[in-house]
Design a protein around this motif. Sequence first.
Motif, PDB file in Angstrom:
ATOM      1  N   LEU A   1      84.860 -24.535 -48.294  1.00 32.72           N
ATOM      2  CA  LEU A   1      84.817 -23.890 -47.027  1.00 32.72           C
ATOM      3  C   LEU A   1      85.917 -24.865 -46.791  1.00 32.72           C
ATOM      4  N   GLU A   2      86.551 -24.962 -45.138  1.00 31.31           N
ATOM      5  CA  GLU A   2      87.248 -25.763 -44.502  1.00 31.31           C
ATOM      6  C   GLU A   2      86.780 -25.519 -43.447  1.00 31.31           C
ATOM      7  N   PRO A   3      86.926 -26.322 -42.177  1.00 26.98           N
ATOM      8  CA  PRO A   3      86.794 -27.374 -41.229  1.00 26.98           C
ATOM      9  C   PRO A   3      87.196 -26.119 -40.426  1.00 26.98           C
ATOM     10  N   ASP A   4      87.132 -25.552 -38.924  1.00 30.65           N
ATOM     11  CA  ASP A   4      87.799 -24.537 -38.200  1.00 30.65           C
ATOM     12  C   ASP A   4      87.985 -24.266 -36.514  1.00 30.65           C
ATOM     13  N   GLY A   5      87.440 -25.860 -36.522  1.00 29.77           N
ATOM     14  CA  GLY A   5      87.054 -26.257 -35.199  1.00 29.77           C
ATOM     15  C   GLY A   5      85.667 -26.951 -35.255  1.00 29.77           C
ATOM     16  N   ASP A   6      84.969 -27.389 -33.600  1.00 27.82           N
ATOM     17  CA  ASP A   6      83.200 -27.782 -34.021  1.00 27.82           C
ATOM     18  C   ASP A   6      82.586 -26.783 -34.611  1.00 27.82           C
ATOM     19  N   GLU A   7      82.395 -25.154 -34.497  1.00 28.73           N
ATOM     20  CA  GLU A   7      81.423 -24.176 -34.140  1.00 28.73           C
ATOM     21  C   GLU A   7      81.864 -23.387 -35.863  1.00 28.73           C
ATOM     22  N   ALA A   8      82.904 -23.626 -35.957  1.00 19.68           N
ATOM     23  CA  ALA A   8      83.613 -22.612 -36.853  1.00 19.68           C
ATOM     24  C   ALA A   8      83.535 -23.004 -38.498  1.00 19.68           C
ATOM     25  N   CYS A   9      83.828 -22.151 -39.135  1.00 17.31           N
ATOM     26  CA  CYS A   9      84.447 -22.514 -40.597  1.00 17.31           C
ATOM     27  C   CYS A   9      85.577 -21.485 -41.406  1.00 17.31           C
ATOM     28  N   VAL A  10      86.176 -21.643 -43.001  1.00 15.85           N
ATOM     29  CA  VAL A  10      87.069 -20.949 -43.109  1.00 15.85           C
ATOM     30  C   VAL A  10      86.439 -20.312 -44.766  1.00 15.85           C
ATOM     31  N   LEU A  11      86.210 -20.131 -44.733  1.00 17.01           N
ATOM     32  CA  LEU A  11      85.872 -19.530 -46.474  1.00 17.01           C
ATOM     33  C   LEU A  11      86.422 -19.006 -47.050  1.00 17.01           C
ATOM     34  N   ARG A  12      86.966 -18.850 -48.774  1.00 22.39           N
ATOM     35  CA  ARG A  12      87.622 -18.416 -49.261  1.00 22.39           C
ATOM     36  C   ARG A  12      86.843 -17.990 -50.520  1.00 22.39           C
ATOM     37  N   THR A  13      86.473 -16.772 -51.049  1.00 31.70           N
ATOM     38  CA  THR A  13      85.898 -16.735 -52.306  1.00 31.70           C
ATOM     39  C   THR A  13      86.211 -15.555 -53.096  1.00 31.70           C
ATOM     40  N   GLY A  14      85.903 -15.162 -53.989  1.00 30.63           N
ATOM     41  CA  GLY A  14      86.141 -13.624 -54.617  1.00 30.63           C
ATOM     42  C   GLY A  14      85.375 -13.381 -55.435  1.00 30.63           C
ATOM     43  N   ALA A  15      85.388 -11.571 -55.681  1.00 24.81           N
ATOM     44  CA  ALA A  15      84.741 -10.993 -56.187  1.00 24.81           C
ATOM     45  C   ALA A  15      85.202  -9.989 -57.572  1.00 24.81           C
ATOM     46  N   ALA A  16      84.365  -9.573 -57.798  1.00 23.81           N
ATOM     47  CA  ALA A  16      85.022  -7.964 -58.978  1.00 23.81           C
ATOM     48  C   ALA A  16      85.388  -7.260 -58.291  1.00 23.81           C
ATOM     49  N   SER A  17      84.722  -6.381 -57.549  1.00 21.77           N
ATOM     50  CA  SER A  17      85.455  -5.589 -56.356  1.00 21.77           C
ATOM     51  C   SER A  17      84.905  -5.810 -54.375  1.00 21.77           C
ATOM     52  N   LEU A  18      85.427  -4.774 -54.038  1.00 20.76           N
ATOM     53  CA  LEU A  18      84.944  -5.090 -52.492  1.00 20.76           C
ATOM     54  C   LEU A  18      83.570  -4.832 -51.969  1.00 20.76           C
ATOM     55  N   ASP A  19      82.716  -4.237 -52.570  1.00 24.29           N
ATOM     56  CA  ASP A  19      81.407  -3.653 -52.665  1.00 24.29           C
ATOM     57  C   ASP A  19      80.815  -4.620 -53.060  1.00 24.29           C
ATOM     58  N   VAL A  20      81.248  -5.257 -53.786  1.00 23.91           N
ATOM     59  CA  VAL A  20      80.510  -7.159 -54.412  1.00 23.91           C
ATOM     60  C   VAL A  20      80.584  -7.912 -52.818  1.00 23.91           C
ATOM     61  N   MET A  21      81.914  -7.816 -53.109  1.00 21.23           N
ATOM     62  CA  MET A  21      82.449  -9.003 -52.160  1.00 21.23           C
ATOM     63  C   MET A  21      81.395  -9.016 -50.900  1.00 21.23           C
ATOM     64  N   VAL A  22      81.145  -7.391 -49.792  1.00 25.01           N
ATOM     65  CA  VAL A  22      80.441  -7.202 -49.001  1.00 25.01           C
ATOM     66  C   VAL A  22      79.042  -7.978 -49.066  1.00 25.01           C
ATOM     67  N   ILE A  23      78.834  -7.667 -50.244  1.00 27.22           N
ATOM     68  CA  ILE A  23      77.253  -8.093 -50.232  1.00 27.22           C
ATOM     69  C   ILE A  23      77.021 -10.015 -50.276  1.00 27.22           C
ATOM     70  N   HIS A  24      78.454 -10.161 -50.883  1.00 29.60           N
ATOM     71  CA  HIS A  24      78.298 -11.704 -51.003  1.00 29.60           C
ATOM     72  C   HIS A  24      78.988 -12.379 -50.270  1.00 29.60           C
ATOM     73  N   VAL A  25      79.556 -11.510 -49.121  1.00 28.23           N
ATOM     74  CA  VAL A  25      79.633 -12.645 -47.423  1.00 28.23           C
ATOM     75  C   VAL A  25      78.335 -12.501 -46.923  1.00 28.23           C
ATOM     76  N   MET A  26      77.739 -11.128 -47.017  1.00 29.32           N
ATOM     77  CA  MET A  26      76.103 -10.851 -46.084  1.00 29.32           C
ATOM     78  C   MET A  26      75.695 -12.024 -46.965  1.00 29.32           C
ATOM     79  N   MET A  27      75.440 -12.543 -48.099  1.00 29.77           N
ATOM     80  CA  MET A  27      74.799 -13.083 -48.379  1.00 29.77           C
ATOM     81  C   MET A  27      73.958 -14.724 -47.929  1.00 29.77           C
ATOM     82  N   ALA A  28      75.271 -15.068 -47.246  1.00 29.96           N
ATOM     83  CA  ALA A  28      75.556 -16.317 -46.589  1.00 29.96           C
ATOM     84  C   ALA A  28      74.872 -16.273 -45.263  1.00 29.96           C
ATOM     85  N   GLY A  29      74.154 -15.266 -44.995  1.00 27.68           N
ATOM     86  CA  GLY A  29      73.244 -15.189 -43.769  1.00 27.68           C
ATOM     87  C   GLY A  29      73.670 -15.608 -42.811  1.00 27.68           C
ATOM     88  N   LEU A  30      75.441 -15.714 -42.336  1.00 24.64           N
ATOM     89  CA  LEU A  30      75.608 -16.092 -40.941  1.00 24.64           C
ATOM     90  C   LEU A  30      76.845 -14.921 -40.891  1.00 24.64           C
TER      91      LEU A  30
END
Length: 337
Positions: free
Chosen positions: A264-293
């Motif tokens: 994670l790295e800040p992107d202003g006061d109200e947002a941030c940038v996440l760089r991540t990886g996953a085995a597939s695009l379908d898994v990536m969707v679930i992975h990002v959704m699991m953050a709950g944001l």
Amino acid sequence: MLETSARLLRLLSLLQAHREWSGTQLADRLGVTARTVRRDVERLRELGYPVNATPGTGGGYQLGAGAELPPLLLDDDEAVAVAVGLRTAAGQGIEGIGETSVRALAKLEQVLPHRLRRRVGALNAFTVPMLRGPQSSAVDPALLTELAHLCRDAERLRFDYRGHDGGETRRTVEPHRLVCTERRWYLVAWDLDRADWRTFRVDRLIPRPPHGPRFDPREPPAEDLAGYVSEGVSTHAYAVRATVRLLAPLAVAAERVSPSAGTLEPDGDEACVLRTGAASLDVMVIHVMMAGLEFEVLEPVELIDAIRTARDRLDGALTRASGPRTPAGDRAQAPRA
């Protein structure tokens, strides 16, 4: 020149920080003569610290295990309790404690008398911890202290390693540092066969002694090794990588996204940038959704299509669930044959 008491503490710290020092090296570090070093070593021995000396041009001084525990203001029972506590903390992977525990345990075990080492070993052998998460990722604290010693003494390490794909290889490395997350331990080392820095999961390696020879430490791959390992295990290790903007302050996102799941790295006061990886695009969707944001996809564009596909599937499931349903008790029974 340091006063005698301060110089003795400095000498003891040097002996604990490195496996062996020559008399000339210690004299240069302390700003005294070799004769003064010899006298100070004798004073440490009188205080109960087991300092071994090897004569000759290739010899030096080394802090070893003695017959009695040096004066650490601990009796035998307290020393055993501290060693067991440090081993437990190291094995739990508690954030901010695990790495410190390994360093402290390495120093303590170096000077524990053999009778106390046996007591510590018995307690650990017949104690079963109740750990969170999969037992397969648990690491023996004895292995951690062994790796910590090799990092400290700059000795080469040979080991068998089981990779992410399950394949096994024999590796020879120059170990640099241990890094721990809330779940796992990693070894950052220079891989001699690949001529590059690599990160290894400690629970996947099996040392193959003898260790050595010694080497001259290299410049580390990054100043922030924790961030370096986090990026490697959460992003570079996967075939699919993504960058998304989380619409939440960095402090809030850090509570939802662990270092092993992305950087994670800040992107202003109200947002941030996440760089991540996953085995597939379908898994990536679930992975990002699991953050709950709430989030915005920056790259790759293919992730947006995967999100649309997931949305359509969810919409279809909701549509089918909202249709008319007959209560189980009102369903007509099929005629019996």
